[in-house]
Write a protein that holds these residues in place. Structure first.
Motif, PDB file in Angstrom:
ATOM      1  N   GLN A  10      -9.676   3.564   7.961  1.00 43.97           N
ATOM      2  CA  GLN A  10      -8.621   3.944   8.898  1.00 43.97           C
ATOM      3  C   GLN A  10      -9.169   3.903  10.317  1.00 43.97           C
ATOM      4  O   GLN A  10     -10.379   3.829  10.513  1.00 43.97           O
ATOM      5  N   LEU A  66      -3.671  12.061   6.274  1.00 48.31           N
ATOM      6  CA  LEU A  66      -3.928  10.985   5.319  1.00 48.31           C
ATOM      7  C   LEU A  66      -5.071  11.399   4.396  1.00 48.31           C
ATOM      8  O   LEU A  66      -6.199  11.584   4.846  1.00 48.31           O
ATOM      9  N   VAL A 113      -5.200   6.540  -0.451  1.00 46.24           N
ATOM     10  CA  VAL A 113      -4.356   5.354  -0.461  1.00 46.24           C
ATOM     11  C   VAL A 113      -4.409   4.746  -1.853  1.00 46.24           C
ATOM     12  O   VAL A 113      -5.431   4.821  -2.538  1.00 46.24           O
ATOM     13  N   TYR A 144       0.600   5.264   0.783  1.00 46.35           N
ATOM     14  CA  TYR A 144      -0.309   6.226   1.406  1.00 46.35           C
ATOM     15  C   TYR A 144      -0.032   7.631   0.900  1.00 46.35           C
ATOM     16  O   TYR A 144       1.127   8.010   0.688  1.00 46.35           O
ATOM     17  N   MET A 180      -1.318  10.981   9.904  1.00 49.09           N
ATOM     18  CA  MET A 180      -0.900   9.582   9.879  1.00 49.09           C
ATOM     19  C   MET A 180       0.038   9.263  11.028  1.00 49.09           C
ATOM     20  O   MET A 180       1.056   9.945  11.224  1.00 49.09           O
ATOM     21  N   TYR A 224       0.859  -1.181   0.000  1.00 55.56           N
ATOM     22  CA  TYR A 224       0.000   0.000   0.000  1.00 55.56           C
ATOM     23  C   TYR A 224       0.896   1.233   0.000  1.00 55.56           C
ATOM     24  O   TYR A 224       1.935   1.252   0.667  1.00 55.56           O
ATOM     25  N   VAL A 249     -10.606   6.372   2.751  1.00 62.64           N
ATOM     26  CA  VAL A 249      -9.669   5.377   3.264  1.00 62.64           C
ATOM     27  C   VAL A 249     -10.214   4.758   4.552  1.00 62.64           C
ATOM     28  O   VAL A 249     -10.619   5.476   5.471  1.00 62.64           O
ATOM     29  N   PRO A 306      -4.289   1.820   8.104  1.00 64.46           N
ATOM     30  CA  PRO A 306      -3.626   3.033   8.573  1.00 64.46           C
ATOM     31  C   PRO A 306      -4.233   3.552   9.877  1.00 64.46           C
ATOM     32  O   PRO A 306      -5.439   3.438  10.108  1.00 64.46           O
TER      33      PRO A 306
END
Lengths: 432, 432
Positions: free
Chosen positions: A190, A162, A165, A154, A221, A152, A188, A213
């Protein structure tokens, strides 16, 4: 470079297997074996040992090697190791880390155990949305060797938040000039750093992720949790549930390594609670003592009747507990559950009541006692099934872990009333 | 191409969530929703539904769409779907697959449920060892869109035998001219197609794999099992263990969807077995009936004493069962286990014996009966702890699943002897 996997022979042994062998060797042998491995291999091997063992080994390696190994370890492992050490040892190891890495590790150390933050590694790859696929791939080539997660990629903004992705696959398959913006997914999946690890495993399972994440409250992040950590969490949580299902407070240490004092404490708590709850059976029997002294034969079936009731209740409880755990039923289904268990309990009770009568007849007791045993068995089993199935639902609604509705607890909960049912039916049937 | 993740809005919803919504919609609505998705998205969504539901939806889609979706589904899902269908439906779907893919799917269908072969997908990437890293990367670019697994690249020989594995990362990081031979690891962790799925999950957990290759008896590559399938297997196996731990034959269907007949059968088996075993308690009590009729007060403590014994035995059994399951102890440790449990059981027994005396005193029974209760509690708890801990080890040595040594079974196993201990101690203490 070339041949990353074909070094001297110990390099070909799996880290898990090396970790199994290591504690069985003497110190000089350990050092001899580890000396033949690359620092990254040693780091992977240490990942399968507990922090105390990790430190013992790092401590005995030449300092230059130990530094290199520490820098190769995933940052969540480093944070766990540091948390397990005394202040002076911790300061020494922190000193071995480069400044920027040290900062990130210290940040990870601030998250409480069993949260997403404590499981996260900072070894992920970050790109910007205005980069091209080609630039992103170049970046992967530059930092990929150090990263813990490469599949992955990011996408972070200038503030480290973030925003998207994408996958290494999409980067490779895209036309070189495609902006990352066009490759990324923006919604995303997360978690916040303080999310409980059980919630985290659920997301990974549902959405078939290989890494999840972790962000802080500002959306910045923090790191990623990898699927192999999720597998470890699942094993840990399953152990806890299995222990709870037999009324043991979860024991974290391996069985043979836990001290007797620890095992005693984890067990005696529940034994005492259940003893106190179970003492109600003596009160019930005391109430029927005179009756019992007239018909001692009734005593013969006490363990069998309440034992079977406990078994039926345990079955219902664990079916419902598991269904709650995997999300097949919710607290809204309580009426449907009771309706199912009433019918099932009655059917099971009839089957067991019939053989209860046979059992009593074989023992040669009078026929009205045999019928009492049979009738009581029907009612006790039906009642225990309904109670067993309902307890975990009530527990869930009150916010308790349904796993505590273990067979021992359910059995204890239904024993006393089971006795009342038995003696009241006996009183009626025997006309006393 | 561009923007693979930014199609019309339903394309941005996670497949798992689409699969949760779909069954709640009417047919025309389902088709309307699915019509807005790419075939690969529909395929992913179907992956979260059961085969019957998959077929119902495929059946209603326009044939061209259904064909495309079927071709996008991972081959293990296709094989599972086909196995669940009637011959005519199966023939129709098989007809929709290209010849070479059909052959592979039919091969997968031959592996029994719960084996590695039945979980494998053929959507992996294979290269030859004499290719260069650059050629391998070119191949990934060509076939990567279709593949289910891209982060591992498998190296096969001319006969299709698995000779090595490398990662997409290593391919990307290598100098373009490096031969694959120099990038690959040759001692590949792999399983035979007939390997049980539980063994397979253990390998993935230990060696931190994201996919595990499956080979046939000739070493030829059959497919790969991905970590998301492993997570599903773990959930399934945990459900089985939780059911067994409460003496229920594992129920595969969700609790509210299983028929009452199924639930009855899965439960009545064990209830009957335990009833028959538990009937021994009546025999024991019959033996002591005359004694009991002289001292009816002894009956008051029967449920409490044997209940506590059962609880202590269950605790020991589940600690050892779990330790066996995760490999912390083996059958060779039986002597150490017995030695631990003897001491622990005695300590727990002393604690419970002490409050047993208190309980008896509160009920106002004579002091020699109170002492009998206390002494019996010590012996019963110690004995039950040792028996509970030993049963799973013996079971493992005999090849049984240790999970069957559930609290209900352990309780039943120790009840009868518990009663004998109680009455023999009573006989001695009361001088009868």
């Amino acid at each position: 470079m070339a041949k990353p996997h074909e070094g001297p022979y110990p390099e070909r042994i799996e880290p898990f297997d090396l970790a199994t062998i290591l504690p069985q060797l003497e110190h000089p042998e350990q050092l001899e074996l580890l000396g033949r491995l690359s620092p990254s291999r040693v780091a992977e091997t240490l990942g399968h040992l507990r922090p105390e063992e990790q430190y013992r080994i790092l401590h005995h390696l030449p300092e230059a090697v130990a530094r290199a190994v520490l820098n190769e370890m995933p940052s969540d492992d480093v944070a766990d190791l540091l948390l397990a050490l005394h202040a002076r040892q911790r300061a020494q190891l922190l000193d071995w880390l480069p400044d920027d890495y040290r900062e990130k590790v210290v940040a990870l150390m601030s998250y409480p155990e069993n949260t997403a933050g404590s499981l996260a590694t900072v070894g992920y790859i970050a790109v910007r949305e205005y980069w091209t696929a080609d630039e992103a791939l170049g970046h992967v080539r530059k930092v990929g060797r150090e990263a813990d997660v490469v599949y992955y990629v990011y996408v972070l903004d200038a503030l480290g938040r973030l925003v998207g992705v994408t996958s290494l696959r999409d980067v490779i398959l895209a036309a070189p000039g495609t902006p990352v913006r066009d490759l990324m997914k923006t919604n995303v999946i997360q978690v916040q750093a303080d999310t409980d690890q059980e919630e985290l495993t659920r997301l990974v399972q549902r959405y078939d992720l290989m890494a999840l994440p972790v962000v802080d409250s500002g959306g910045r992040m923090v790191g990623v949790v990898t699927v192999d950590d999720v597998l470890d969490v699942i094993e840990e949580e399953t152990t806890e549930d299995v222990h709870r299902m037999a009324a043991v407070e979860p024991v974290a240490e391996p069985y043979l390594e836990a001290s007797l004092v620890t095992l005693f404490r984890k067990r005696v708590v529940w034994l005492l609670v259940l003893f106190v709850a179970g003492a109600f059976t003596s009160t019930v029997l005391r109430h029927f003592e005179e009756f019992l002294s007239k018909v001692v034969a009734l005593a013969l079936f006490i363990p069998l009747l309440i034992g079977t009731g406990g078994n039926a209740g345990s079955q219902a409880a664990s079916l419902v507990t598991r269904a709650l755990a995997v999300g097949e039923v919710g607290t809204r289904d309580v009426a449907r559950i009771i309706w199912r268990e009433s019918r099932l309990g009655l059917a099971l009770g009839l089957a067991l009541g019939a053989i209860g009568i046979v059992r009593a007849a074989i023992l040669g007791v009078e026929s009205d006692i045999a019928l009492t045993v049979g009738a009581s068995q029907v009612v006790i089993v039906a009642w225990a099934s309904v109670v067993g199935a309902t307890l975990p639902v009530i527990g869930r609604r009150l916010g308790a872990d349904p796993a505590i509705f273990s067979p021992p607890l359910v059995t204890t909960a239904v024993d006393g009333v089971g006795l009342i049912i038995y003696f009241e039916i006996a009183r009626y049937m025997l006309g006393l």
